[in-house]
Structures are given as C-alpha cells and as structure tokens.
Motif scaffolding. Structure first.
Motif, PDB file in Angstrom:
ATOM      1  N   ILE A  36       0.825  -1.212   0.000  1.00 55.42           N
ATOM      2  CA  ILE A  36       0.000   0.000   0.000  1.00 55.42           C
ATOM      3  C   ILE A  36       0.858   1.261   0.000  1.00 55.42           C
ATOM      4  O   ILE A  36       0.563   2.223  -0.698  1.00 55.42           O
ATOM      5  CB  ILE A  36      -1.003  -0.072   1.166  1.00 55.42           C
ATOM      6  N   LEU A  37       1.954   1.228   0.749  1.00 60.33           N
ATOM      7  CA  LEU A  37       2.856   2.385   0.737  1.00 60.33           C
ATOM      8  C   LEU A  37       3.376   2.648  -0.675  1.00 60.33           C
ATOM      9  O   LEU A  37       3.472   3.784  -1.121  1.00 60.33           O
ATOM     10  CB  LEU A  37       4.009   2.151   1.708  1.00 60.33           C
TER      11      LEU A  37
ATOM     12  N   ILE B 238       1.842   1.771  -3.472  1.00 60.19           N
ATOM     13  CA  ILE B 238       0.707   2.260  -4.275  1.00 60.19           C
ATOM     14  C   ILE B 238       0.531   3.770  -4.061  1.00 60.19           C
ATOM     15  O   ILE B 238       0.251   4.517  -4.992  1.00 60.19           O
ATOM     16  CB  ILE B 238      -0.599   1.513  -3.890  1.00 60.19           C
ATOM     17  N   TYR B 239       0.735   4.213  -2.812  1.00 56.37           N
ATOM     18  CA  TYR B 239       0.576   5.641  -2.512  1.00 56.37           C
ATOM     19  C   TYR B 239       1.841   6.449  -2.830  1.00 56.37           C
ATOM     20  O   TYR B 239       1.917   7.622  -2.500  1.00 56.37           O
ATOM     21  CB  TYR B 239       0.170   5.833  -1.044  1.00 56.37           C
ATOM     22  N   GLY B 240       2.825   5.808  -3.443  1.00 60.19           N
ATOM     23  CA  GLY B 240       3.979   6.567  -3.940  1.00 60.19           C
ATOM     24  C   GLY B 240       5.128   6.750  -2.967  1.00 60.19           C
ATOM     25  O   GLY B 240       5.954   7.643  -3.157  1.00 60.19           O
TER      26      GLY B 240
ATOM     27  N   LYS C 177       8.543  11.199  -0.653  1.00 54.33           N
ATOM     28  CA  LYS C 177       7.764  10.405   0.297  1.00 54.33           C
ATOM     29  C   LYS C 177       8.575   9.165   0.650  1.00 54.33           C
ATOM     30  O   LYS C 177       8.993   8.423  -0.242  1.00 54.33           O
ATOM     31  CB  LYS C 177       6.456   9.950  -0.336  1.00 54.33           C
TER      32      LYS C 177
ATOM     33  N   TYR D 111       9.210   5.670   3.360  1.00 59.12           N
ATOM     34  CA  TYR D 111       8.739   4.822   4.446  1.00 59.12           C
ATOM     35  C   TYR D 111       9.875   3.975   4.990  1.00 59.12           C
ATOM     36  O   TYR D 111      10.893   3.786   4.305  1.00 59.12           O
ATOM     37  CB  TYR D 111       7.536   3.961   4.035  1.00 59.12           C
TER      38      TYR D 111
ATOM     39  N   CYS E 142      -1.610  16.563   1.897  1.00 56.85           N
ATOM     40  CA  CYS E 142      -0.620  15.586   2.400  1.00 56.85           C
ATOM     41  C   CYS E 142      -1.172  14.916   3.647  1.00 56.85           C
ATOM     42  O   CYS E 142      -1.091  13.691   3.800  1.00 56.85           O
ATOM     43  CB  CYS E 142       0.688  16.264   2.796  1.00 56.85           C
TER      44      CYS E 142
ATOM     45  N   GLU F  95      -3.886  12.668   2.739  1.00 54.05           N
ATOM     46  CA  GLU F  95      -3.386  11.476   2.042  1.00 54.05           C
ATOM     47  C   GLU F  95      -2.861  10.435   3.032  1.00 54.05           C
ATOM     48  O   GLU F  95      -3.093   9.231   2.871  1.00 54.05           O
ATOM     49  CB  GLU F  95      -2.272  11.875   1.063  1.00 54.05           C
TER      50      GLU F  95
ATOM     51  N   MET G  10      -4.379   6.796   3.398  1.00 54.36           N
ATOM     52  CA  MET G  10      -3.555   5.595   3.253  1.00 54.36           C
ATOM     53  C   MET G  10      -3.743   4.679   4.470  1.00 54.36           C
ATOM     54  O   MET G  10      -3.837   3.456   4.317  1.00 54.36           O
ATOM     55  CB  MET G  10      -2.090   5.980   3.091  1.00 54.36           C
TER      56      MET G  10
ATOM     57  N   THR H  27      -6.907   2.785   4.050  1.00 61.87           N
ATOM     58  CA  THR H  27      -6.754   1.685   3.086  1.00 61.87           C
ATOM     59  C   THR H  27      -6.024   0.510   3.719  1.00 61.87           C
ATOM     60  O   THR H  27      -6.407  -0.644   3.560  1.00 61.87           O
ATOM     61  CB  THR H  27      -5.962   2.171   1.846  1.00 61.87           C
TER      62      THR H  27
END
Ligand code: AMP
Length: 427
Positions: A32-33, A35-37, A105, A107, A141, A144, A148, A151
C-alpha cells in the motif's frame, strides 16, 4: 551449570506461529505504501544522541528517561533510535536529497528502542511502520496519510478504529497558547508533580503527557490549542477536514491530544482502538513544518506517522485474523537410505521450480516420515524407494483424497512445473 540466559526485559521474541501475521502486515503495508507513492529508506539503528535530543526535544519523556544512550569506543554519545523521523531527516539533509527532488515520500519499517515500563502493548524494543511526506504544507498531504491508513487498516480487516485529529498551531500562534497555559497553571503550579514543574519552564505542552492523576486533574478546564490557532492554521485544519469529509474518512477532532514529541506543528493525529486496553494508540503522527530547518536542512514543511506493529498485530490476533504458514506443496519421502540421494535431488528440483517442498532430514521409517508430512499439512507426498528407482518411477500420493499414482521420473519435472502453474492460478 550456569542458569539459562533470558531475553532482556521488554524485548520480545517473535516466534514462528506469530511471525506469519507480522509478515502479512508488513507485506500489505509495503504494497500500500508503494501504491501511494512512498519509497523505502533504511536508516541506521544507531545515531548520534544529539539528533534525538534536538528533534524530539530535551523536555520529552523519550529524551529525558527512555533513550538507550551510551558512549561508543570512540567516546561518542550514540543512541538506539527511539523513532524513525529524526534519522530519515538526517539522511535527507546529509545526502542533499532535497536538491534533486525537494518533494519526497519515504517509508521505513523496523525496530525502535525506548526504556519504558513494559506492559501489554508497550515494549522496550518495538516495531514501527513509518511514513513521511517531505516538502509540502498542503493539507492534502495530511489527508493522504490518513487515507492511506484507512486503506491499510481496511485491507487488514480492521474497521473499528477511531481517527482523532488536532492542531497544535505554528510558530506564530503557539506562543499565545503557551502563554495561556502558563497563566492557567500559575496558581496550580505547587500541585503539579516535580517533572511537570520543570516542564512548565521548558515546554508547558508536555504537561499534557503526564500520567500522574493529580496533574491530569489540574489540567481540567485548561486552554485548548484550537482556541488559539491563527488564521492560516485554522484554514489549514478546515481544509484538512474538508478533504477528509470528501474522502469519507470518519474522524473526530480531539483537542486533548498533544503527542509526546516536541517537533509537531499544526496537524497531529492518532488512530485509537478500544480493543487495546491502556495503550490504545495504534498509530500516531503529525506535521513538523520547522524540523527539517532546525536540523540544518532547508526550510521545508513535512508530515509523517508511525504505526506500532505490536499493537496492530495484537488487534489482528485478538480479532482471529492471524495468518499461518501456507501448507507444503510437496513432501519427499526416501523409503530407505539407498533412495536418499535421489529423493534429495528431487526435493531440490521441486524447490528450484518454486514449490514449497520438504523432507525429513533425520531420515526415519516410512511411517514416521508420512506422519511428518501429515503434520506439515503437505498436499502431496512423493515416495521414492529402491523398487521405484529401479523402475525409474516415483509414487505420488495426494494427501486430501489419499489417491496414489505412479509417475515416471522422466515426466516428474514437467508435472512439478504444472503444479507451480496451478499455484500461480490459485493466487
Ligand atoms: P510515537 O512514536 O510515540 O508517536 O508512537 C507511534 C506509535 O508507536 C504508537 O501509537 C504506538 O502504536 C507505537 N509505540 C510507541 N511506543 C511504543 C512502545 N514502547 N511499545 C510498543 N509500541 C509503541
């Protein structure tokens, strides 16, 4: 004989049986991270102590009481990271990442260390899934990150989570809030604990974190950050709320959350579960619009969060959503020592093709090997004995139906490839 050595207090082993749920959480989080860029960044567990003292804040519980700090052999004071944001920013500044791409971005997933009093949901080594958006003040931001999280939690089947937000204001409105707190507490000062009296001088906001009941008592009716927000901070919060509404993310504004770190500005948030007991926050985060500059980088706003993996996994386990190892695709049995080498070869071929295959490396009787195959929930068992080898055949048994067939060894590899194909289709 000396006694057995135990793990250090507050540090937990994650054993097979539980680790599969961790793996599933991390795999979904990564997916998912991405997918969110977000791009992964890996930073050291050890940093110079100063990095945390300057970012998290001298008056915080983390820096005052909870850091694993020691001098290394070069007499440099180093600290096991208590959180990831500071290290990520250090890397972002040190490598000049903002020069090529100011908006980034990141993680980071891994262990953190805090010398806290261990209890359910609180450990001295714990794990966080951390996400940061650097380089924009835009409330999208903030929205978002919360989107996220929704999700991610939905993907894990967790729906009963409460998203709580608040705003701490900025450099221009925070002083008026601090002033209001100071004047509110002035005649209550003597009733505060010793720590809070000190906090009053350094950073009065930290008094909100105090767990001493009498301090909490004295905060009843205290001024709230929201009442002191300047125009731009109020607009920022309103805009965030509009985005959350349009994304249909349920949330509550909770003016009592302040978060335990000094670097936050404007939006802060927590994700709370009523199923966690006293340590009920699964995730915490917020904006830190001045921190990059304070750490010697460019003047750049940013926001991030950290999910506590122990608490997330415990919610999944308690909700009956644990994961277990998938069953074995194939168990290879060597009927006797003479078939061992050939069986071993087929085991490796199966694995190279991508099958989850196992054998019993202790040998043992046919019966005990079959028992082991059963225990490992193998779907199929391949039996090789001297007679089979002589005929260049193997006996193949489907464990669910009990059906057996003889497969010529020169067709076995093609058959294994078909199973692999079948597994792919199942996924
Ligand atoms: P923080 O870095 O303090 O903002 O915490 C973010 C999240 O990390 C919290 O909401 C918890 O889920 C988790 N967390 C923080 N400290 C601990 C700890 N000592 N043990 C387990 N989880 C923790």
């Amino acid at each position: 004989m000396e006694g057995r050595i135990q793990a250090v207090r507050g540090m937990k082993d994650i054993l097979p049986g539980e680790v599969e749920t961790w793996q599933a959480v991390e795999a979904l989080a990564r997916k998912i991270l991405e997918i969110y860029g977000f791009s992964e960044i890996r930073i050291p567990l050890l940093e110079r102590t100063e990095l945390f003292a300057r970012s998290i804040g001298e008056a915080t519980d983390i820096v005052e009481k909870e850091m694993y700090t020691f001098r290394d052999r070069s007499d440099i004071s180093v600290t096991l990271r208590p959180e990831a944001t500071a290290g990520i920013l250090r890397a972002y500044i040190q490598h000049g990442l903002y020069r090529t791409q100011p908006f980034q971005k990141f993680y980071c997933i891994g262990p953190m260390f805090r010398y806290e009093r261990p209890q359910k949901g609180r450990y001295r080594q714990f794990h966080q899934i951390d996400a940061e958006i650097l380089g924009s003040p835009d409330p999208r931001c903030d929205a978002e990150l919360l989107a996220m999280l929704r999700t991610l939690f939905e993907g894990m089947g967790l729906r009963e989570l409460d998203f709580q937000i608040n705003s701490l204001g900025c450099r221009s409105c925070r002083p008026s809030f601090k002033e209001a707190i100071l004047s509110f507490l002035r005649d209550r000062e003597t009733r505060l604990c010793e720590d809070c009296r000190r906090r009053l001088q350094i950073n009065p906001l930290r008094i909100f974190d105090c767990k001493v009941p009498q301090c909490q008592e004295n905060l009843r009716g205290a001024p709230q950050t929201l009442e002191h927000l300047c125009g731009p901070c109020r607009d920022h919060l309103e805009s965030l709320e509009r985005h959350l509404n349009s994304l249909e993310i349920p949330y509550t504004v909770n003016s009592l959350i302040v978060r335990g770190l000094d670097y936050y500005t404007r939006t802060i948030f927590e994700v709370i579960s009523s199923d966690l007991g006293a340590q009920n926050a699964v995730c915490g985060g917020g904006r830190y619009d001045n921190l990059i500059e304070e750490l010697g980088g460019p003047d750049m706003p940013a926001i991030g969060f950290a999910i506590g993996e122990e608490r997330l996994v415990s919610l999944l386990l308690e909700g009956g959503r644990q994961r277990s190892r998938p069953p074995l695709d194939l168990f290879v049995v060597a009927v006797d020592a003479r078939a061992e080498s050939e069986a071993f070869l087929w085991l490796d071929r199966a694995r190279r093709l991508g099958l989850r295959a196992e054998t019993d490396l202790r040998g043992g009787s046919l019966k005990s090997q079959l028992r082991r195959a059963h225990k490992l929930s193998a779907r199929r068992v391949l039996i090789l004995g001297e007679r089979e080898l002589h005929q260049r055949r193997a006996l193949l048994k489907a464990m669910d139906s009990g059906e057996q067939e003889e497969v010529p060894l020169d067709r076995l590899e093609a058959q294994m490839a078909e199973w692999v194909q079948g597994l792919r289709e199942e996924k």
